[in-house]
Structures are given as C-alpha cells and as structure tokens.
Write a protein that holds these residues in place. Structure first.
Motif, PDB file in Angstrom:
ATOM      1  N   GLY A  44       6.174   7.462   7.784  1.00 54.10           N
ATOM      2  CA  GLY A  44       5.254   6.752   7.055  1.00 54.10           C
ATOM      3  C   GLY A  44       5.625   6.889   5.538  1.00 54.10           C
ATOM      4  N   ILE A  45       5.013   6.168   4.867  1.00 52.24           N
ATOM      5  CA  ILE A  45       5.321   5.931   3.421  1.00 52.24           C
ATOM      6  C   ILE A  45       4.021   5.304   2.583  1.00 52.24           C
ATOM      7  CG2 ILE A  45       6.681   5.084   1.428  1.00 52.24           C
ATOM      8  CD1 ILE A  45       9.074   4.384   3.642  1.00 52.24           C
ATOM      9  N   ARG A  46       3.642   5.879   1.647  1.00 47.53           N
ATOM     10  CA  ARG A  46       2.403   5.530   0.975  1.00 47.53           C
ATOM     11  C   ARG A  46       2.889   4.183   0.087  1.00 47.53           C
ATOM     12  NH1 ARG A  46      -0.590   9.508  -1.787  1.00 47.53           N
ATOM     13  NH2 ARG A  46      -2.060   8.323  -1.685  1.00 47.53           N
ATOM     14  N   VAL A  47       1.859   3.562  -0.349  1.00 46.92           N
ATOM     15  CA  VAL A  47       1.817   2.370  -1.031  1.00 46.92           C
ATOM     16  C   VAL A  47       2.587   2.698  -2.463  1.00 46.92           C
ATOM     17  CG1 VAL A  47       0.788   0.454  -2.395  1.00 46.92           C
ATOM     18  CG2 VAL A  47       0.166   1.018   0.174  1.00 46.92           C
ATOM     19  N   GLY A  48       2.165   3.719  -2.991  1.00 48.23           N
ATOM     20  CA  GLY A  48       2.550   4.010  -4.278  1.00 48.23           C
ATOM     21  C   GLY A  48       4.002   4.202  -4.264  1.00 48.23           C
ATOM     22  N   ALA A  49       4.771   4.915  -3.149  1.00 45.66           N
ATOM     23  CA  ALA A  49       6.189   4.940  -3.166  1.00 45.66           C
ATOM     24  C   ALA A  49       6.961   3.701  -3.042  1.00 45.66           C
ATOM     25  CB  ALA A  49       6.352   5.956  -1.898  1.00 45.66           C
ATOM     26  N   ILE A  50       6.332   2.999  -2.272  1.00 43.02           N
ATOM     27  CA  ILE A  50       6.847   1.596  -1.873  1.00 43.02           C
ATOM     28  C   ILE A  50       6.807   0.864  -3.148  1.00 43.02           C
ATOM     29  CG2 ILE A  50       6.654  -0.545  -0.620  1.00 43.02           C
ATOM     30  CD1 ILE A  50       5.216   1.081   1.347  1.00 43.02           C
ATOM     31  N   THR A  51       5.667   0.986  -4.134  1.00 45.38           N
ATOM     32  CA  THR A  51       5.594   0.153  -5.217  1.00 45.38           C
ATOM     33  C   THR A  51       6.555   0.607  -6.242  1.00 45.38           C
ATOM     34  OG1 THR A  51       3.351  -0.018  -4.988  1.00 45.38           O
ATOM     35  CG2 THR A  51       4.080  -0.372  -7.089  1.00 45.38           C
ATOM     36  N   GLU A  52       6.938   1.844  -6.362  1.00 47.77           N
ATOM     37  CA  GLU A  52       8.028   2.439  -7.376  1.00 47.77           C
ATOM     38  C   GLU A  52       9.326   1.717  -6.933  1.00 47.77           C
ATOM     39  OE1 GLU A  52       8.159   6.536  -6.881  1.00 47.77           O
ATOM     40  OE2 GLU A  52       6.029   6.651  -7.558  1.00 47.77           O
ATOM     41  N   LYS A  53       9.611   1.108  -5.823  1.00 50.07           N
ATOM     42  CA  LYS A  53      10.939   0.578  -5.346  1.00 50.07           C
ATOM     43  C   LYS A  53      10.936  -0.727  -5.787  1.00 50.07           C
ATOM     44  CE  LYS A  53      12.964   4.423  -4.286  1.00 50.07           C
ATOM     45  NZ  LYS A  53      14.229   4.899  -4.811  1.00 50.07           N
ATOM     46  N   SER A  54       9.921  -1.404  -5.953  1.00 53.07           N
ATOM     47  CA  SER A  54       9.631  -2.839  -6.207  1.00 53.07           C
ATOM     48  C   SER A  54       9.325  -3.259  -7.471  1.00 53.07           C
ATOM     49  CB  SER A  54       8.580  -3.301  -5.144  1.00 53.07           C
ATOM     50  OG  SER A  54       7.442  -3.322  -5.463  1.00 53.07           O
ATOM     51  N   HIS A  55       9.487  -4.686  -7.646  1.00 53.02           N
ATOM     52  CA  HIS A  55       9.114  -5.076  -9.111  1.00 53.02           C
ATOM     53  C   HIS A  55       7.455  -5.440  -8.867  1.00 53.02           C
ATOM     54  CE1 HIS A  55      10.197  -8.316  -6.398  1.00 53.02           C
ATOM     55  NE2 HIS A  55       9.583  -9.269  -7.231  1.00 53.02           N
ATOM     56  N   LEU A  56       6.825  -5.301  -7.882  1.00 55.23           N
ATOM     57  CA  LEU A  56       5.548  -5.787  -7.586  1.00 55.23           C
ATOM     58  C   LEU A  56       4.817  -4.901  -8.101  1.00 55.23           C
ATOM     59  CD1 LEU A  56       6.032  -7.245  -3.976  1.00 55.23           C
ATOM     60  CD2 LEU A  56       6.070  -8.536  -6.207  1.00 55.23           C
ATOM     61  N   SER A  57       3.409  -5.465  -8.385  1.00 51.28           N
ATOM     62  CA  SER A  57       1.886  -4.320  -8.727  1.00 51.28           C
ATOM     63  C   SER A  57       1.664  -3.696  -7.367  1.00 51.28           C
ATOM     64  CB  SER A  57       1.085  -5.347  -9.270  1.00 51.28           C
ATOM     65  OG  SER A  57       0.406  -6.223  -8.297  1.00 51.28           O
TER      66      SER A  57
END
Length: 119
Positions: A44-57
């Motif tokens: 599993g991955i936390r939202v914060g880690a996913i956010t770091e890899k995207s251009h989205l808020s």
C-alpha cells in the motif's frame, strides 16, 4: 441470438461496466495508477506519496483515489490514522469488463466490411 439482440445485450453489458470504464478512462487516474505501479509498494501507498509523483493537489489525488476505490480497482488498509491504498481489483467487476470486451470483439468479427473500400 440475432444481431439486434446481441447489440442490445452488449449495451447492457457496457452499462454494467460504466463505473470501471469511467475510472480507467481518465488520464489523471491512469497516471496515478501507473505511478503507484512504479512505486512497487504492494502493501500500500499513502496519498502523500502518490501526490509527490503527480502534478495534482492532495485533494485531487484523494478524489481520484476514491473513484478508483469505488470502481473496485483499489482497496484501502488503515493503520492507526494512516490509510494505505493498494491494487486488489474486484474480480466480478474485472470479469464483467473482460466479458463485455470479448462480446464486443465477437460481434465485430462477424460484421461485414462497411468501409466502402472494394480493394
């Protein structure tokens, strides 16, 4: 089953797959899914880690994650106050999608050439 009945049945199958098609059809969600796969965290991955890899808020990532979760593509595990998202697709939803695509393929294979090309 007649051609018309086949098409009506296919329309019903398509309608039953709308949630997963909507989830998979969005470019942002595709990007998030690819990034999650590339992170190779099966647990599993936390939202914060996913956010770091995207251009989205962060709120936008959370929104897209929720759509993927509602479509049965992701699940969430909670540890205390932390949420971890991971791939664990609802096999019923995936099988409905596969069956609909297979049915569409079978119908298309039976259709005559309608392009107007006589070559």
């Amino acid at each position: 089953m007649s051609y018309i009945e086949d098409i009506r049945h296919l329309a019903e199958e398509f309608e039953g797959c709308q949630k997963i098609l909507l989830a998979l059809g969005d470019e942002n969600r595709q990007h998030l899914m690819l990034e999650m796969m590339r992170m190779e965290h099966c647990s599993g991955i936390r939202v914060g880690a996913i956010t770091e890899k995207s251009h989205l808020s962060r709120p936008a990532v959370s929104h897209h994650i929720q759509i993927l979760k509602d479509a049965g593509l992701l699940k969430m595990r909670r540890e205390g106050t932390k949420n971890y998202y991971y791939f664990d697709a609802d096999m019923e939803a995936i099988n409905k999608l596969i069956n609909m695509l297979q049915h569409a393929k079978e119908i298309m294979e039976q259709l005559p050439d309608r392009s107007g090309d006589n070559d």
